[in-house]
Design a protein around this motif. Sequence first.
Motif, PDB file in Angstrom:
ATOM      1  N   LEU A   1      35.070  37.132  51.732  1.00  0.00           N
ATOM      2  CA  LEU A   1      36.145  37.887  51.094  1.00  0.00           C
ATOM      3  C   LEU A   1      37.511  37.279  51.401  1.00  0.00           C
ATOM      4  CD1 LEU A   1      35.013  41.604  51.524  1.00  0.00           C
ATOM      5  CD2 LEU A   1      35.368  40.382  49.383  1.00  0.00           C
ATOM      6  N   ALA A   2      37.719  36.868  52.646  1.00  0.00           N
ATOM      7  CA  ALA A   2      38.994  36.251  53.017  1.00  0.00           C
ATOM      8  C   ALA A   2      39.219  34.959  52.246  1.00  0.00           C
ATOM      9  CB  ALA A   2      39.018  35.981  54.528  1.00  0.00           C
ATOM     10  N   ALA A   3      38.158  34.161  52.081  1.00  0.00           N
ATOM     11  CA  ALA A   3      38.290  32.909  51.344  1.00  0.00           C
ATOM     12  C   ALA A   3      38.649  33.161  49.887  1.00  0.00           C
ATOM     13  CB  ALA A   3      36.987  32.115  51.440  1.00  0.00           C
ATOM     14  N   ILE A   4      38.031  34.164  49.277  1.00  0.00           N
ATOM     15  CA  ILE A   4      38.323  34.472  47.880  1.00  0.00           C
ATOM     16  C   ILE A   4      39.753  34.977  47.727  1.00  0.00           C
ATOM     17  CG2 ILE A   4      37.728  36.017  45.975  1.00  0.00           C
ATOM     18  CD1 ILE A   4      34.827  35.861  46.929  1.00  0.00           C
ATOM     19  N   VAL A   5      40.208  35.766  48.685  1.00  0.00           N
ATOM     20  CA  VAL A   5      41.587  36.259  48.633  1.00  0.00           C
ATOM     21  C   VAL A   5      42.564  35.092  48.695  1.00  0.00           C
ATOM     22  CG1 VAL A   5      43.329  37.527  49.924  1.00  0.00           C
ATOM     23  CG2 VAL A   5      41.096  38.549  49.530  1.00  0.00           C
ATOM     24  N   LEU A   6      42.321  34.131  49.584  1.00  0.00           N
ATOM     25  CA  LEU A   6      43.221  32.994  49.745  1.00  0.00           C
ATOM     26  C   LEU A   6      43.122  31.994  48.599  1.00  0.00           C
ATOM     27  CD1 LEU A   6      42.860  32.325  53.580  1.00  0.00           C
ATOM     28  CD2 LEU A   6      44.800  33.346  52.373  1.00  0.00           C
ATOM     29  N   SER A   7      42.117  32.136  47.739  1.00  0.00           N
ATOM     30  CA  SER A   7      42.040  31.263  46.569  1.00  0.00           C
ATOM     31  C   SER A   7      43.006  31.683  45.472  1.00  0.00           C
ATOM     32  CB  SER A   7      40.614  31.260  46.011  1.00  0.00           C
ATOM     33  OG  SER A   7      40.320  32.504  45.389  1.00  0.00           O
ATOM     34  N   TYR A   8      43.540  32.904  45.562  1.00  0.00           N
ATOM     35  CA  TYR A   8      44.487  33.447  44.578  1.00  0.00           C
ATOM     36  C   TYR A   8      43.904  33.440  43.170  1.00  0.00           C
ATOM     37  CZ  TYR A   8      48.053  33.394  48.192  1.00  0.00           C
ATOM     38  OH  TYR A   8      48.765  33.625  49.337  1.00  0.00           O
TER      39      TYR A   8
ATOM     40  N   ALA B   1      31.699  51.852  47.251  1.00  0.00           N
ATOM     41  CA  ALA B   1      33.055  52.206  46.829  1.00  0.00           C
ATOM     42  C   ALA B   1      34.051  52.024  47.967  1.00  0.00           C
ATOM     43  CB  ALA B   1      33.078  53.652  46.326  1.00  0.00           C
ATOM     44  N   GLY B   2      33.645  52.386  49.182  1.00  0.00           N
ATOM     45  CA  GLY B   2      34.518  52.191  50.329  1.00  0.00           C
ATOM     46  C   GLY B   2      34.835  50.723  50.575  1.00  0.00           C
ATOM     47  N   THR B   3      33.849  49.869  50.346  1.00  0.00           N
ATOM     48  CA  THR B   3      34.086  48.431  50.515  1.00  0.00           C
ATOM     49  C   THR B   3      35.134  47.937  49.535  1.00  0.00           C
ATOM     50  OG1 THR B   3      31.798  48.140  51.230  1.00  0.00           O
ATOM     51  CG2 THR B   3      32.985  46.164  50.518  1.00  0.00           C
ATOM     52  N   VAL B   4      35.047  48.377  48.275  1.00  0.00           N
ATOM     53  CA  VAL B   4      36.024  47.964  47.275  1.00  0.00           C
ATOM     54  C   VAL B   4      37.413  48.470  47.642  1.00  0.00           C
ATOM     55  CG1 VAL B   4      36.686  48.186  44.848  1.00  0.00           C
ATOM     56  CG2 VAL B   4      34.290  47.847  45.464  1.00  0.00           C
ATOM     57  N   ILE B   5      37.494  49.730  48.099  1.00  0.00           N
ATOM     58  CA  ILE B   5      38.798  50.304  48.452  1.00  0.00           C
ATOM     59  C   ILE B   5      39.408  49.584  49.653  1.00  0.00           C
ATOM     60  CG2 ILE B   5      39.936  52.392  49.293  1.00  0.00           C
ATOM     61  CD1 ILE B   5      37.891  53.994  47.654  1.00  0.00           C
ATOM     62  N   LEU B   6      38.587  49.254  50.637  1.00  0.00           N
ATOM     63  CA  LEU B   6      39.093  48.568  51.826  1.00  0.00           C
ATOM     64  C   LEU B   6      39.445  47.114  51.560  1.00  0.00           C
ATOM     65  CD1 LEU B   6      36.723  49.949  54.620  1.00  0.00           C
ATOM     66  CD2 LEU B   6      39.163  50.432  54.317  1.00  0.00           C
ATOM     67  N   ALA B   7      38.917  46.554  50.462  1.00  0.00           N
ATOM     68  CA  ALA B   7      39.164  45.138  50.192  1.00  0.00           C
ATOM     69  C   ALA B   7      40.650  44.858  49.998  1.00  0.00           C
ATOM     70  CB  ALA B   7      38.375  44.693  48.959  1.00  0.00           C
ATOM     71  N   LEU B   8      41.397  45.785  49.394  1.00  0.00           N
ATOM     72  CA  LEU B   8      42.819  45.548  49.127  1.00  0.00           C
ATOM     73  C   LEU B   8      43.646  45.444  50.410  1.00  0.00           C
ATOM     74  CD1 LEU B   8      45.143  45.189  47.192  1.00  0.00           C
ATOM     75  CD2 LEU B   8      45.311  47.678  46.992  1.00  0.00           C
ATOM     76  N   PRO B   9      43.632  46.460  51.301  1.00  0.00           N
ATOM     77  CA  PRO B   9      44.436  46.300  52.525  1.00  0.00           C
ATOM     78  C   PRO B   9      43.957  45.143  53.399  1.00  0.00           C
ATOM     79  CG  PRO B   9      43.029  48.247  52.659  1.00  0.00           C
ATOM     80  CD  PRO B   9      42.977  47.778  51.250  1.00  0.00           C
ATOM     81  N   LEU B  10      42.645  44.920  53.451  1.00  0.00           N
ATOM     82  CA  LEU B  10      42.158  43.782  54.230  1.00  0.00           C
ATOM     83  C   LEU B  10      42.614  42.470  53.608  1.00  0.00           C
ATOM     84  CD1 LEU B  10      38.523  44.960  55.097  1.00  0.00           C
ATOM     85  CD2 LEU B  10      40.544  44.941  56.577  1.00  0.00           C
TER      86      LEU B  10
ATOM     87  N   VAL C   1      30.749  42.099  44.127  1.00  0.00           N
ATOM     88  CA  VAL C   1      29.611  41.504  44.832  1.00  0.00           C
ATOM     89  C   VAL C   1      29.577  41.974  46.284  1.00  0.00           C
ATOM     90  CG1 VAL C   1      28.622  39.335  45.647  1.00  0.00           C
ATOM     91  CG2 VAL C   1      29.492  39.505  43.324  1.00  0.00           C
ATOM     92  N   ALA C   2      30.742  42.013  46.934  1.00  0.00           N
ATOM     93  CA  ALA C   2      30.796  42.466  48.319  1.00  0.00           C
ATOM     94  C   ALA C   2      30.337  43.910  48.452  1.00  0.00           C
ATOM     95  CB  ALA C   2      32.211  42.308  48.867  1.00  0.00           C
ATOM     96  N   ALA C   3      30.691  44.744  47.462  1.00  0.00           N
ATOM     97  CA  ALA C   3      30.254  46.138  47.502  1.00  0.00           C
ATOM     98  C   ALA C   3      28.737  46.226  47.460  1.00  0.00           C
ATOM     99  CB  ALA C   3      30.863  46.900  46.325  1.00  0.00           C
ATOM    100  N   GLY C   4      28.122  45.458  46.580  1.00  0.00           N
ATOM    101  CA  GLY C   4      26.666  45.466  46.508  1.00  0.00           C
ATOM    102  C   GLY C   4      26.017  44.923  47.762  1.00  0.00           C
ATOM    103  N   VAL C   5      26.575  43.848  48.305  1.00  0.00           N
ATOM    104  CA  VAL C   5      26.012  43.266  49.523  1.00  0.00           C
ATOM    105  C   VAL C   5      26.161  44.222  50.700  1.00  0.00           C
ATOM    106  CG1 VAL C   5      26.274  41.390  51.193  1.00  0.00           C
ATOM    107  CG2 VAL C   5      26.329  40.896  48.750  1.00  0.00           C
ATOM    108  N   ALA C   6      27.320  44.882  50.803  1.00  0.00           N
ATOM    109  CA  ALA C   6      27.521  45.832  51.899  1.00  0.00           C
ATOM    110  C   ALA C   6      26.515  46.976  51.828  1.00  0.00           C
ATOM    111  CB  ALA C   6      28.950  46.372  51.855  1.00  0.00           C
TER     112      ALA C   6
ATOM    113  N   ILE D   1      38.202  40.256  41.569  1.00  0.00           N
ATOM    114  CA  ILE D   1      37.407  41.312  40.946  1.00  0.00           C
ATOM    115  C   ILE D   1      35.924  41.095  41.208  1.00  0.00           C
ATOM    116  CG2 ILE D   1      36.764  42.344  38.740  1.00  0.00           C
ATOM    117  CD1 ILE D   1      39.583  41.612  37.746  1.00  0.00           C
ATOM    118  N   THR D   2      35.450  39.885  40.932  1.00  0.00           N
ATOM    119  CA  THR D   2      34.030  39.603  41.130  1.00  0.00           C
ATOM    120  C   THR D   2      33.639  39.702  42.593  1.00  0.00           C
ATOM    121  OG1 THR D   2      34.154  38.075  39.258  1.00  0.00           O
ATOM    122  CG2 THR D   2      32.199  37.947  40.642  1.00  0.00           C
ATOM    123  N   GLY D   3      34.484  39.151  43.468  1.00  0.00           N
ATOM    124  CA  GLY D   3      34.180  39.192  44.898  1.00  0.00           C
ATOM    125  C   GLY D   3      34.094  40.606  45.437  1.00  0.00           C
ATOM    126  N   ALA D   4      34.988  41.488  44.965  1.00  0.00           N
ATOM    127  CA  ALA D   4      34.950  42.878  45.431  1.00  0.00           C
ATOM    128  C   ALA D   4      33.667  43.564  44.979  1.00  0.00           C
ATOM    129  CB  ALA D   4      36.172  43.624  44.904  1.00  0.00           C
TER     130      ALA D   4
END
Length: 716
Positions: A323-330, A373-382, A341-346, A336-339
């Motif tokens: 997730l951090a790598a995708i965020v830094l890719s801008y 849903a919590g993973t998606v919501i937490l993705a923004l502040p993280l 996918v991360a939600a499903g994986v979590a 959108i896709t990473g969030a």
Amino acid sequence: MTTAAAIGTAGSGVARLLPAAGAALVIGLGVVAAAGAVTLVARPDGWTVTTLLAGLTLAGLGWARPVLAVALLLALAPICGHRPTTGPFLAFVGLTACAVPGWLARLATRDRALTLGVLGAPAGLALVAYCGASLLSLSSLPIYAPADIVGAASIAEAWRRLPEALATADVVATIYPILTVVLTLHAAVAALTIAVGVRRDAADGRAAADGGIDTVLVVIGAILVGLVATLAAGALDRQGLIDLRVLRATDPFTNVSGDERLQSTFGHAGWFAEYVCFATPAILALWLWPLDQRQAREPSLPEPPSRRYARLVAAVALLAAALAAIVLSYQRGGWITGAIVAAGVAAAIVRLFGETTASTRVPPLRRLLAIAAGTVILALPLGLLVIRLAGGPGAMDRFAARARTITQVSDRQAHVTAGLRLGSLLPVLGGGSESFAMRYQQEYLLAGGAFYARGQSPLLGMYGSAHNVFAQTFAGKGAVGLLALLLVVVTSGVAAIRAVRRPGASRRSRVVATVVLGMVGAFVIYGQVQEVFYVAPLQLTVFAAFGLAAALEPPIASLTSARRRLGLVGALLAAGLAAHLVHGYVVSGRLAGEYRDRAITRAGERLSAPVLGDDGEYFQWAGTRAVVTVPRQATELSFDVRRSVAAPRDVEVRFDGRLIDRIHLDADGWRHVVYPLQRVRALPRRLEIVVLPGPLATGPGDDRGAAVRRIRWGME
């Protein structure tokens, strides 16, 4: 003979022909794949000692240990994630080509029955249809002039230049569609090797209850290794501990310095974000790893708590790093896709951890959805925290700027619209596999194109792809190819969902299905804003998921039935080819018009690509002679012309070989000319702009002739 008897006889004849047609289809695709592999490795100057040894190793593994060869390429994929013509790209396609003959030989001999069983299932049939549509789309290329495809003057010269031309083809080259078909076939052979390997494990009795888990471990483990390697390389490069510029060229459009966006070993931050999204579901492979031989033989034995928690920590850490790598890719599509996918994986991690813990009840579906849903919501502040800590100077401003445009679709809409327009010209089989850039240049930028002279180019200089895998497929492979791709996605997803919901399925089988579902889902989502198959390593990674999905389906027991199904696919493809040729050469005759246009163009030169002038308008150089194809419905033709040097120039305007005007350019600035035309029904109609030699021209290569702009024609 009665009508019923005649119909019955004809039906039995067709039934006998279908198996032969199915075998011919598979053999034909295999021959093309093998021929393409041989051509790619036939470059004597394209090999070093290192790549030669690696190629020989992969060639041997392709036969002896085919799945291991696939795994090695999957692990190398992120290192070689580059655009065509670059060194890493050439190395990757060359190494893949080395393994293809071994894979094909193994599939056609020792694993022949298993291969037919996989190909006869829905996912296998869809994959064959997609490969067949890709191959048949090449009928839109100038096959009447094969030397022109390579850029040679004769057939003999074309054969000599073919290996180099194929390996180094750029996206606007006529031979590039042929290269993409070869790469698609190679990826499909790798996918088939994976599916057959899983079936072989089950047939041999190794972990049969888990659907051949040994092969699955190798494949998904290789993807996981590639993910860990690319994340680690990106982090070290970000901290300045290593320099990846020896492996990559930075993004020439939006990341010139290579420091603003994380792209790891990939040459483009978008491709890097795609790979991370596709590979992230492989994190679940941690729940597939046999911790010791006893546990592998007896899965019912309890697992030590320390190992369970170690796997949990590793999975969560890898997910956070992805997730951090995708965020830094801008990359907006990556966010959108990473969030998602991360939600499903979590959610899958929580469920799997509960299954491996005797004292913990498996969370219900509502709780899993809440976790997602919590993973998606937490993705923004993280994500904001990651940007603040590791983004560097100005990172928050760049993030805010990208976030403001996350709902902006105008830039992608222009690319998608261009893809749909190009596909509409040849809607059955398209203009040639992955030919978007080439066709865009022909139809939008060159005079005589279907969408030329309709205002400014909507994509300007960024017309390398449609930025949408489905629009790109429609433009290059038509409706047949698009339908086949959709069937590949649907059959893969259905196979994974059925495996997850199958009563009595083992936990490991559900893990495999979840990984496949995550990878295919990421492909579908990210494919809306990016062309995935533009980069060969991304294509191989996605096709690995298709191969695992094909292995999840029950094989066809009757090989005759499998051949008949393949024969039916071949018949449908043949019908599509017939319709394509009729449309291209009869009604509406687009390909016939291209043939006549090429004959016209040989008499002179087309106008150059658009050049931005000082006044903010685009113009084109005519050289000493330029030819413009004029629509037969045109009743008026007008354009602006300007001399290219300070001395006076004379320009002759010819229409269909007849001199209609002679313009004397003795002053600076643009001169507007208008010519009425008489409508005719016969093609070709050509406008020739002949620039007579000027006193300052030192040679043909130094004289740009005259500048031309605003070519317009009035229609009835």
